[in-house]
Design an enzyme around this catalytic site. Structure first.
Site, mmCIF file in Angstrom:
data_model
loop_
_atom_site.group_PDB
_atom_site.id
_atom_site.type_symbol
_atom_site.label_atom_id
_atom_site.label_comp_id
_atom_site.label_asym_id
_atom_site.label_seq_id
_atom_site.Cartn_x
_atom_site.Cartn_y
_atom_site.Cartn_z
ATOM 1 N N GLU A 165 10.948 -5.559 1.965
ATOM 2 C CA GLU A 165 10.528 -6.511 2.994
ATOM 3 C C GLU A 165 9.093 -6.976 2.750
ATOM 4 O OE1 GLU A 165 10.751 -4.466 6.687
ATOM 5 O OE2 GLU A 165 12.894 -4.034 6.538
ATOM 6 N N LYS A 216 5.385 -7.475 3.501
ATOM 7 C CA LYS A 216 4.411 -6.787 4.349
ATOM 8 C C LYS A 216 3.356 -7.804 4.772
ATOM 9 C CE LYS A 216 1.441 -2.876 5.055
ATOM 10 N NZ LYS A 216 0.745 -3.665 6.083
ATOM 11 N N ARG A 260 1.102 -5.124 14.161
ATOM 12 C CA ARG A 260 2.368 -4.465 14.506
ATOM 13 C C ARG A 260 2.570 -4.588 16.009
ATOM 14 N NH1 ARG A 260 4.654 0.356 11.959
ATOM 15 N NH2 ARG A 260 6.738 0.647 12.847
ATOM 16 N N ARG A 320 0.376 -1.042 17.922
ATOM 17 C CA ARG A 320 0.634 0.161 17.125
ATOM 18 C C ARG A 320 0.111 1.410 17.829
ATOM 19 N NH1 ARG A 320 -0.387 1.152 10.923
ATOM 20 N NH2 ARG A 320 -1.110 3.289 10.902
ATOM 21 N N GLU A 324 6.186 -7.681 13.370
ATOM 22 C CA GLU A 324 4.835 -7.965 12.895
ATOM 23 C C GLU A 324 4.517 -9.404 13.285
ATOM 24 O OE1 GLU A 324 1.445 -6.429 10.559
ATOM 25 O OE2 GLU A 324 3.289 -5.459 11.194
ATOM 26 N N PHE A 373 11.639 -6.822 12.292
ATOM 27 C CA PHE A 373 12.189 -6.072 11.157
ATOM 28 C C PHE A 373 13.003 -4.855 11.569
ATOM 29 C CE2 PHE A 373 7.750 -4.618 11.629
ATOM 30 C CZ PHE A 373 7.927 -3.254 11.773
ATOM 31 N N ARG A 386 5.435 9.477 9.696
ATOM 32 C CA ARG A 386 5.131 8.767 8.456
ATOM 33 C C ARG A 386 5.961 9.437 7.365
ATOM 34 N NH1 ARG A 386 0.744 5.673 7.092
ATOM 35 N NH2 ARG A 386 -0.501 6.491 8.822
ATOM 36 N N LYS A 414 5.066 1.663 1.260
ATOM 37 C CA LYS A 414 4.303 0.425 1.059
ATOM 38 C C LYS A 414 3.976 0.244 -0.420
ATOM 39 C CE LYS A 414 1.261 1.844 4.112
ATOM 40 N NZ LYS A 414 0.075 1.944 4.998
#
Length: 594
Positions: free
Chosen positions: A250, A252, A257, A273, A303, A343, A419, A425
């Site tokens: 996707e 970025k 966010r 976020r 986003e 997303f 995470r 990323k």
């Protein structure tokens, strides 16, 4: 329950440097608290009167508090202002003032937790004409009946300087020990907190109903879910090895966010976020997103980017931040129009989707999202094991003005608040040696010398370990500050100052000043090296060694990030390993050329 019993526990927590000891004090406090008021105890212990996402602030500055303290004790405000610098702490000042008054007072009423909490709630909600005077009277009312130790903590809570260093994860540990058979259900407790981060409500539920009560906690419209976060790697090949062969890649975007909650009647709430309610500055986002999902109740992960109104190009994140204002919203909308890219879909019409595979969540999202000019599905490609195709799509993403890609495992579930390696990323800057800044937490400071005398000469910076819920040092940073930033720094960090190393900080270095780990800074260094002193990555790369950032430079404060959003210890370790690979490749090339 009398507030003095709580204040005595706070005094013990304040004095401890051990995290396990802190958890034990909290456990005993929670067990001794009637379940019906445990939420109030938890909020107060965190220095709040509500869940943080509700954005309720007491709004009491030091001047206002001194007026209330003067009214309660009869000590002139001028005298209090003289004593304050000597004591250096608003809590100690209140303790001193009330002790002076207590010697002359014979008739006081015991303060209860309920009275303190309810009074502070009234203070927070006081608005309009006469609000300041009302706040003074309310605070003076409880200070008049407070014992000196109670006054210390009332003062700190009211002025938002509690400094106990207790955080949500510490509270979860203590709740687990108190009500859920130790660590047995700790993971389930945290999962529920991640989808319903009102820790006071969760505390009350587990105290009253135990483990069965957790099953009642579900995603609720208007209550933000803690977002899933991505790891990072340097190359398309490594990412494919990690989560391939089939992946979603996707764009970025360099935006903000947003978690967007939409009701069937069109009502919308937007959370950042950090779970802050940012609905008001974005009336355009509310309108075009609600139209795109009309007829449904949803929680979307998105986003939002700012767009150049003339060219349609994506503007940098810093430009979007001009939208974060209370006034001039209409003008800002025209100057910085937005587009929102959805997303992920976490909730649809009463159904939680977190445990559905990304494959299925994406299909449902595509079915319900009626794209318009401003609300769109994220641009992505499905790639099956082809590294070259992933690299080409990465280059395309960069050409389109994005930061790069987020590559995802289509079979992964949505891990709220985690995470993990299901999302990775790949950004432009990861292709080189430490060009990418990291976000680190200030945990200590060192007094300056020479030109920097009277201010801090360097800051002790730490990465976050979510597995241990601790902060581990990775550098001493003294470069990159302007003279103005250096001059302002003691005042900027004053609210977080404590007189000993915080229990959640793991450090072999003795600082001159210590802080509660709250403030996040963006840091850029030359490289990551092995260190005999810093604790980040200790014994994880080499025995009796940690990792340090060499020549760290201050790039700016990250006020949009909390301490748990900082770069993790694992990320620092991965960056070090990737850096070694780059060096090895360069050395091999040099040898071949020779």
């Amino acid at each position: 329950m009398n507030f003095i019993d709580v204040a005595k526990i706070y005094e013990k927590i304040e004095a401890t440097t051990g995290r396990l000891e802190m958890i034990d004090y909290l456990k005993n406090l929670f067990l001794s608290t009637p379940p019906e008021i445990l939420d109030k105890i938890v909020y107060l212990t965190l220095g709040n009167i509500a869940a943080s996402f509700e954005g309720i602030e007491l709004g009491v500055g030091e001047k206002l508090f001194l007026r209330a303290l003067s009214l309660a004790t009869g000590i002139p405000q001028e005298r209090l202002e003289e004593e304050y610098p000597k004591l250096g702490d608003i809590g100690k000042l209140a303790e001193w003032a009330v002790s002076k008054k207590a010697a002359q007072s014979f008739f006081t009423e015991d303060l209860t937790v309920e009275r303190v909490f309810d009074t502070l709630s009234k203070v927070a909600r006081a608005t309009g004409e006469g609000a300041q005077d009302l706040k003074v009277r309310l605070i003076a009312g409880i200070l008049s009946d407070a014992k000196p130790l109670e006054a210390r903590y009332i003062a700190r809570i009211v002025t938002e300087k509690l400094r106990l260093g207790v955080r949500d994860m510490t509270v979860l540990d203590a709740l687990s020990e108190a009500f859920l058979k130790g660590r047995a259900y700790r993971d389930k407790l945290e999962r529920k907190y991640n989808i319903y981060p009102d820790i006071g409500k969760i505390a009350k539920v587990v105290a009253e109903k135990g483990i069965k009560g957790l099953d009642e906690i579900t995603i609720t419209l208007g209550i933000p879910v803690r977002p899933m976060l991505a790891q990072r790697l340097r190359s398309a090949e490594e990412i494919m090895e990690k989560i391939g062969p089939r992946i979603f890649a996707e764009f970025k975007y360099d935006g903000e966010r947003m978690q967007i909650h939409v009701w069937k009647d069109g009502k919308v709430k937007i959370f950042s976020r950090r779970l802050e309610d940012i609905t008001e500055p974005y009336p355009d986002v509310r309108e075009y997103v609600s139209k795109a999902v009309e007829g449904h109740e949803v929680v979307l992960d998105c986003e939002t980017v700012a767009i150049n109104p003339d060219t349609g190009e994506i503007l940098p994140f810093q430009e979007l931040m001009h939208r974060r204002r209370k006034y001039g919203v209409e003008e800002a909308m025209k100057t910085y129009p937005t587009v929102t890219y959805a997303f992920d879909l976490l909730y649809l019409d009463g159904r939680e989707l977190l445990d559905e595979q990304l494959d299925d969540r994406r299909k449902i999202l595509k079915e319900i999202l009626k794209e318009n000019e401003k609300a769109r599905l994220v641009q992505y490609e499905e790639i099956d094991g082809n590294v070259e195709e992933l690299e080409r799509f990465f280059e395309h993403a960069v050409e389109m003005g994005t930061e790069g890609l987020v590559v995802k495992d289509p079979k992964s579930i949505y891990q709220a608040g985690v995470r993990g390696w299901s999302w990775i990323k790949l950004k432009r800057s990861y292709i080189s040696k430490m060009i990418e800044p990291v976000d680190l937490v200030v945990v200590g400071a060192f007094w300056g010398k020479g030109k920097r005398a009277g201010t801090y000469g360097a800051l002790l910076m730490a990465a976050y370990s979510p597995e241990e819920d601790v902060f581990k040092t990775v550098c001493k940073m003294g470069s990159g500050f302007t003279d103005e930033e250096l001059a302002r720094m003691p005042k900027l960090l004053e609210d977080y100052k404590i007189d000993h190393k915080h229990p959640s900080v793991i450090s072999n270095i003795e600082a001159d000043v210590y802080f509660v780990p709250v403030k996040v800074a963006q840091v850029l260094g030359d490289e990551i090296t092995l260190s005999p002193t810093h604790t980040c990555g200790w014994n994880k790369v080499r025995k009796n060694a940690g990792l340090a950032i060499r020549f760290p430079r201050f790039m700016g404060w990250r006020d949009d990030k909390g301490p748990q959003d900082a770069t993790t210890e694992e990320e620092i370790i991965e960056m070090y390993k990737e850096q070694l690979k780059v060096v090895e490749v360069e050395e091999t090339k040099s040898e071949e050329e020779a």
